[in-house]
Design a protein around this motif. Structure first.
Motif, PDB file in Angstrom:
ATOM      1  N   LYS A 201      18.479   7.976   0.009  1.00 51.19           N
ATOM      2  CA  LYS A 201      18.458   8.730   1.263  1.00 51.19           C
ATOM      3  C   LYS A 201      19.404   9.917   1.135  1.00 51.19           C
TER       4      LYS A 201
ATOM      5  N   LYS B 173       9.194  11.454  -7.915  1.00 51.19           N
ATOM      6  CA  LYS B 173       9.667  11.929  -6.614  1.00 51.19           C
ATOM      7  C   LYS B 173      11.162  12.236  -6.644  1.00 51.19           C
TER       8      LYS B 173
ATOM      9  N   GLY C 247      16.093   5.127   0.879  1.00 53.02           N
ATOM     10  CA  GLY C 247      15.159   6.008   1.573  1.00 53.02           C
ATOM     11  C   GLY C 247      13.749   5.465   1.432  1.00 53.02           C
ATOM     12  N   GLU C 248      12.822   6.350   1.134  1.00 51.55           N
ATOM     13  CA  GLU C 248      11.407   6.005   1.021  1.00 51.55           C
ATOM     14  C   GLU C 248      11.172   5.073  -0.170  1.00 51.55           C
ATOM     15  N   GLU C 249      10.297   4.075   0.029  1.00 53.06           N
ATOM     16  CA  GLU C 249       9.937   3.175  -1.063  1.00 53.06           C
ATOM     17  C   GLU C 249       8.772   3.770  -1.838  1.00 53.06           C
TER      18      GLU C 249
END
Length: 100
Positions: free
Chosen positions: A42, A65, A53-55
């Protein structure tokens, strides 16, 4: 003049370890490792205080990413449950992987 004594040592070849299909493909065995989940860091996260953060669905996706983001950090999370097993009348703590 000192005499120099040479010593030869016969090197033994290491034992042949059977290679499984998983090892050939570079995958880790899932026995006690559990199922790994991959998260991007994050914004504002640090190693001292990691924030997920995003999985990402796969490690490859997470790396791509993360490379595209400013931080470039991913976290790999494995979840386990601590359980007691009785072995020879003595309780022993073991870890069991949790399903995703």
């Amino acid at each position: 003049m000192e005499a120099v004594q040479q010593k030869t040592v016969a090197l033994q070849s290491p034992q042949q370890i059977p290679v499984t299909t998983n090892a050939r493909k570079g995958r880790k065995p899932r026995g006690s490792e559990g199922i790994a989940r991959f998260f991007l860091a994050k914004e504002g996260s640090s190693p001292q205080k990691p924030e997920l953060g995003e999985e990402a669905p796969t490690e490859s996706d997470a790396l791509i990413k993360a490379f595209q983001q400013k931080a470039g950090v991913i976290y790999v999370v494995s979840a386990f449950r601590a359980e007691a097993e009785i072995q020879g009348g003595t309780p022993v703590l073991v870890k069991r992987p949790l399903a995703k």
